[in-house]
Scaffold this active site. Structure first.
Site, short mmCIF file in Angstrom:
data_model
loop_
_atom_site.label_atom_id
_atom_site.label_comp_id
_atom_site.label_asym_id
_atom_site.label_seq_id
_atom_site.Cartn_x
_atom_site.Cartn_y
_atom_site.Cartn_z
N THR A 1 -37.76 -1.31 11.93
CA THR A 1 -37.65 -1.32 13.38
C THR A 1 -37.57 -2.76 13.86
O THR A 1 -38.40 -3.60 13.47
CB THR A 1 -38.85 -0.60 14.02
N ILE B 1 -40.90 -4.45 9.85
CA ILE B 1 -40.53 -5.08 11.12
C ILE B 1 -39.33 -5.99 10.87
O ILE B 1 -39.39 -6.90 10.05
CB ILE B 1 -41.71 -5.89 11.71
N LYS B 2 -38.24 -5.72 11.60
CA LYS B 2 -37.03 -6.52 11.43
C LYS B 2 -37.06 -7.71 12.38
O LYS B 2 -37.25 -7.55 13.59
CB LYS B 2 -35.79 -5.67 11.74
N LEU B 3 -36.86 -8.88 11.82
CA LEU B 3 -36.86 -10.13 12.58
C LEU B 3 -35.60 -10.92 12.27
O LEU B 3 -35.14 -10.93 11.11
CB LEU B 3 -38.08 -10.98 12.20
N THR C 1 -32.88 2.25 8.18
CA THR C 1 -33.01 1.13 9.10
C THR C 1 -32.39 1.46 10.45
O THR C 1 -31.55 2.35 10.56
CB THR C 1 -32.35 -0.14 8.51
#
Length: 314
Positions: A83, A119-121, A21
């Site tokens: 990301t 996808i990191k939110l 990560t």
């Protein structure tokens, strides 16, 4: 430490992790290191080449830099890289969706399938709804800055791929805001939070993966043995490799089925109320967003300055 995490690329042969990560703070620290200057230079050239206003060029360079680091990591791990979408978009669902699709397109241009990207939110209400929309398009999401049970329930109902509940940051808050300074691993409030979330997901057969994150010590890691995934810094991996004690599985699907949790449904109003009832989670979520945003601003300023130098032939 940040340096420990950044050394990840060199540690992969030793520890053989499955996934990895990144976040804005790690990228900022890495972008200052001599080793990674070619990645920064390539991103800046990309931003300039794609034209547009200065703001657009900087944004494009930032996206490209995040993807460049992800590509480097994917050379070392067999699984996925996470990301992160700019934390400044944490309360704008449509902007998060748009930025996520942009990151995926950059990976695809580099020959990497979207199946290898998470996808990191931020786990705001808007972030969770963005995750739900992206998942419908086959874009997998990792919901980060997750501190409350309300956030975890909403993520499960949104059917996101994975959540990253933070263990160590929860412990930090309790140490700073209560008289108690020491906790046995099973009493650690961060461990207890992730245990409850894991049990809830497994009891009610949610497929969202629970990946414990942000560890302060090996005791926390061992207390969550059996969790779907754990993201562990190279420093703690080193300590664990020297630890030959017997570790028993604390979390099991069978144990989860037997726990006495009730199923909860949250719409936006009930989510906001339940999350707001948890002072620690409210403070840590907003603090996490602010810190990631501050580092994004610093990274942006660095890229802007470097970009100007390139344009001026310096």
């Amino acid at each position: 430490s940040k340096t420990n995490k950044l050394l990840f690329i060199y540690y992969t042969k030793e520890y053989k992790p499955q996934d990895a990560t990144t976040n804005p703070s790690l990228i900022l620290a890495a972008a200052k290191m001599p080793t990674y200057q070619p990645l920064v230079e390539q991103a800046i050239k990309y931003g300039i080449a794609n034209g547009g206003s200065e703001e657009e060029q900087v944004t494009n360079a930032m996206d490209k830099l995040f993807v460049n680091f992800g590509l480097e990591i994917l050379k070392k791990v067999p699984g996925r890289v996470s990301t992160e979408v700019d934390a400044r978009l944490s309360f704008d669902k449509e902007a998060m969706v748009s930025r996520a699709r942009r990151l995926i397109s950059l990976y695809e241009e580099a020959g990497v399938r979207k199946e290898r990207i998470l996808i990191k939110l931020s786990s705001t209400w808007e972030g969770i709804q963005a995750g739900q929309e992206l998942e419908k398009d086959g874009i997998h999401c990792n919901m980060t800055l997750l501190f409350s049970f309300a956030q975890a329930v909403a993520c499960a109902e949104a059917r996101v791929t994975l959540i990253s509940p933070f263990v160590g940051r929860i412990l930090d808050w309790y140490k700073e805001n209560t008289d108690r300074k020491n906790y046995e691993p099973h009493e650690d409030p961060g461990v207890q939070s992730v245990t409850k979330i894991y049990n809830y997901y497994k009891k009610f057969s949610y497929t969202t993966v629970v990946m414990g994150a942000s560890f302060r010590n090996t005791g926390e890691v061992k207390a969550l043995a059996g969790c779907d995934l754990l993201t562990i810094s190279p420093g703690l991996l080193g300590e664990l490799s020297q630890d030959h004690s017997v570790v028993t599985c604390s979390l099991t699907p069978q144990g989860a089925k037997e726990c006495d949790l009730e199923k909860v449904h949250l719409d936006e109003k009930s989510f906001r109320w339940l999350h707001n009832e948890d002072r620690m989670a409210v403070e840590k979520l907003s603090d996490g967003i602010r810190k990631f945003a501050a580092d994004a601003i610093k990274l942006e300023a660095m890229i802007k300055e470097r970009m100007l130098n390139v344009k001026n032939g310096l």
